[in-house]
Scaffold this active site. Structure first.
Site, PDB file in Angstrom:
ATOM      1  CG  ASP A  95      -1.884   1.153   1.259  1.00  0.00           C
ATOM      2  OD1 ASP A  95      -1.627   2.167   0.568  1.00  0.00           O
ATOM      3  OD2 ASP A  95      -2.888   1.057   1.983  1.00  0.00           O
ATOM      4  CE1 TYR A 194      -5.963  12.754 -14.544  1.00  0.00           C
ATOM      5  CE2 TYR A 194      -5.562  14.446 -16.201  1.00  0.00           C
ATOM      6  CZ  TYR A 194      -5.471  13.139 -15.781  1.00  0.00           C
ATOM      7  OH  TYR A 194      -4.874  12.202 -16.602  1.00  0.00           O
ATOM      8  CE  LYS A 198      -2.584  12.284 -13.935  1.00  0.00           C
ATOM      9  NZ  LYS A 198      -1.976  10.984 -13.572  1.00  0.00           N
ATOM     10  CB  THR A 229      -7.054   1.496 -18.591  1.00  0.00           C
ATOM     11  OG1 THR A 229      -8.277   2.255 -18.479  1.00  0.00           O
ATOM     12  CG2 THR A 229      -5.875   2.450 -18.727  1.00  0.00           C
TER      13      THR A 229
END
Length: 303
Positions: A95, A194, A198, A229
């Site tokens: 994790d 986002y 990024k 994906t």
């Protein structure tokens, strides 16, 4: 050239003897990267939370949106693929939000291999809070996106890099690759969280490069296009064997296209010349001469 071999030269296994850690490699980009490193002959520690015995339990919302009954992919599956393709795959449950587990992972790599040549920072929590809406004013996006994209995204990359750097500095060689999305510094309109995440990953790769370059270690950010994906395919009600029947997916690329970019960088003796840069997969395909699994050199994806 076939789907299983990144170049016609693959029989020479250019990354034989190299040791890599690919984080978040149960599925998606991480899986594609691990596969191609395996095809090039590397030993790959495939990390993530999803094992065959116990898949990650934080993707309920995305599974519902994708109409999937179970989470696709595990670190065990990916490790088996790495080995099948010619490398050595080692599944390592981790994790990446937990510092002690990350430290234990890299201590294991050093103990078992005595070296680390490549770290691919790919573990990303942003999918865990995806609501099905990407484009919306920032005041309408949930604040939970901050936690998933920064605390379980950007921070993951920093923690892994902190553990990997000493192993590379000691040997005066190595490469850290951070997967990101970059649109030539244009604002990724419609999702401020986002865009910030990024941009932070890209800056992280740049900053790490400045500190590692004097030690002979390179750091780059690599930006793929729109990848097919497992979740993208599910969202379009198709699979890898039939995606070409969906015109909306014409601009997509396989995760292994990104994998071939990473493998090419890892095999480049002059990669330090690229340190600190943001590199697009489409540009790397032209520079290194590789193609996607369907034979195309996919053009760079821009929003």
């Amino acid at each position: 050239m076939t789907a299983d071999h990144p170049t016609p030269d693959a029989a020479h296994r250019p990354l034989a003897g190299r040791v890599a850690v690919v984080t978040g490699a149960s599925r998606g980009a991480g899986r594609g990267i691990a596969q191609e490193l395996g095809a090039a002959g590397a030993t790959v520690y495939v990390t993530g939370r999803s094992t065959r015995a116990r898949p990650a339990d934080t993707y309920g919302q995305l599974l519902a949106l994708s109409e999937l009954a179970s989470l696709p992919g595990t670190i065990d599956d990916t490790a088996d693929e790495v080995t099948r393709l010619g490398g050595r795959g080692i599944a390592a449950a981790c994790d990446h939000t937990k510092e002690d587990e990350v430290a234990a992972l890299f201590a294991r790599v050093e103990r078992e291999q005595g070296q680390l040549d490549l770290l691919v920072n790919n573990a990303w929590g942003g999918h865990e809070t995806f609501t099905g809406v990407f484009e919306a004013p920032f005041w309408e996006h949930p604040l939970s996106n901050w936690d998933s994209m920064f605390d379980r995204g950007v921070r993951n990359h920093l923690v892994a890099s902190r553990c990997a750097a000493p192993l590379m500095v000691k040997r005066k060689q190595g490469l850290i690759v951070t997967t990101t999305f970059w649109n030539r510094d244009h604002y990724l309109r419609g999702n401020l969280f986002y865009d910030l995440a990024k941009a932070s990953m890209t800056r992280l790769a740049f900053g790490i490069a400045q500190e590692l370059q004097p030690h002979g270690v390179a750091s780059v950010a690599v930006s793929p296009g729109w990848m097919r994906t497992e979740f993208v395919l599910a969202g379009h009600k198709t699979d890898e064997a039939h995606w070409q029947e969906r015109p909306a997916l014409a601009r997509t690329e396989s995760p292994r296209y990104l994998g071939r970019a990473v493998a090419a960088l890892a095999g480049d003796a002059q990669v330090l010349d690229k340190t600190g840069q943001v590199l697009r997969v489409a540009d790397l395909a032209r520079a290194y001469g590789f193609i996607d699994i369907d034979g195309r050199q996919v053009e760079a994806f821009e929003l």
